[in-house]
Scaffold this motif. Structure first.
Motif, short mmCIF file in Angstrom:
data_model
loop_
_atom_site.label_atom_id
_atom_site.label_comp_id
_atom_site.label_asym_id
_atom_site.label_seq_id
_atom_site.Cartn_x
_atom_site.Cartn_y
_atom_site.Cartn_z
N VAL A 65 29.45 57.47 55.63
CA VAL A 65 28.80 58.76 55.41
C VAL A 65 28.77 59.02 53.92
O VAL A 65 29.81 59.01 53.25
CB VAL A 65 29.55 59.90 56.13
N PRO A 67 27.12 61.45 50.57
CA PRO A 67 26.45 62.70 50.24
C PRO A 67 24.95 62.44 50.11
O PRO A 67 24.54 61.34 49.71
CB PRO A 67 27.04 63.10 48.89
N ALA A 68 24.18 63.41 50.45
CA ALA A 68 22.73 63.25 50.36
C ALA A 68 22.26 63.49 48.94
O ALA A 68 22.85 64.27 48.20
CB ALA A 68 22.04 64.22 51.30
N GLU A 88 23.87 70.31 50.53
CA GLU A 88 25.11 70.46 51.27
C GLU A 88 24.87 70.37 52.77
O GLU A 88 25.79 70.12 53.54
CB GLU A 88 25.80 71.80 50.96
N TYR A 90 22.90 68.23 54.24
CA TYR A 90 22.42 66.90 54.57
C TYR A 90 23.45 65.84 54.24
O TYR A 90 24.22 65.99 53.30
CB TYR A 90 21.11 66.59 53.82
N ARG A 91 23.42 64.74 55.00
CA ARG A 91 24.22 63.56 54.70
C ARG A 91 23.34 62.34 54.97
O ARG A 91 22.35 62.40 55.68
CB ARG A 91 25.48 63.48 55.58
N TYR A 92 23.78 61.24 54.40
CA TYR A 92 23.07 59.97 54.51
C TYR A 92 24.02 58.98 55.16
O TYR A 92 25.14 58.81 54.69
CB TYR A 92 22.67 59.54 53.10
N TYR A 112 30.17 65.03 63.46
CA TYR A 112 30.80 64.70 62.18
C TYR A 112 31.54 65.92 61.66
O TYR A 112 30.99 67.01 61.61
CB TYR A 112 29.72 64.23 61.19
N TRP A 117 25.44 67.40 63.79
CA TRP A 117 24.41 67.11 62.80
C TRP A 117 23.25 66.44 63.53
O TRP A 117 23.47 65.65 64.44
CB TRP A 117 24.95 66.17 61.72
N LYS A 140 22.88 69.26 59.00
CA LYS A 140 23.87 70.07 59.71
C LYS A 140 23.16 71.03 60.66
O LYS A 140 22.20 71.69 60.28
CB LYS A 140 24.73 70.85 58.73
#
Length: 142
Positions: A65, A67-68, A88, A90-92, A112, A117, A140
């Motif tokens: 995981v 940070p985006a 904040e 979003y994640r990649y 997560y 998400w 999220k």
């Protein structure tokens, strides 16, 4: 066996070492049987009735995981415009394809950090047609 079998094994090992396991949920979807639409599930025997499939199907994913960043997310989903992304939220994910029964798709959900998400976009790295990894953008909430 794919000619990239070693790369698939290496990707899984590296992601297992640096990452974590999460649950991907594939939720019921509406199916227009009259139009001949078929959902992405390989086994349609769980169809409940006209237009509905049963409970969400959980799948364990091994992933890293990250940070985006606007560039990572926009590379997967061109509908997002620069400047409108609240990073904040979003994640990649980099997901090992080895052993994964399904390809992550938009509207799938990932559990997560105690929250749900939603996958907004995904793509695979599959040089000979057999995926090595999937890259997915998650947001999220729903």
């Amino acid at each position: 066996m794919t000619k990239y079998a070693e790369e698939i094994a290496d990707a899984l090992e590296a992601i297992e070492e640096a990452g974590t396991t999460l649950t991907l949920l594939r939720h019921p979807m509406e199916v227009d049987a009259a139009a001949g639409e078929k959902p992405w599930l390989a086994d349609h025997s769980n169809q409940l009735g006209e237009g509905q499939l049963d409970e969400p199907e959980p799948h364990t994913i091994t992933c890293v995981v990250l940070p985006a960043s606007g560039g990572k997310i926009e590379a997967l989903d061109s509908r997002l415009k620069s400047g409108t992304l609240i990073l904040e939220q979003y994640r990649y994910l980099i997901i090992a394809a080895s052993g994964l029964a399904v390809e992550p798709l938009p509207k799938d959900q990932v559990e997560y950090q105690g929250q749900t998400w939603t996958v907004i976009a995904s793509t695979s790295l599959a040089p000979d047609g057999v995926p090595i990894i999937y890259k997915a953008a998650i947001r999220k909430g729903g």
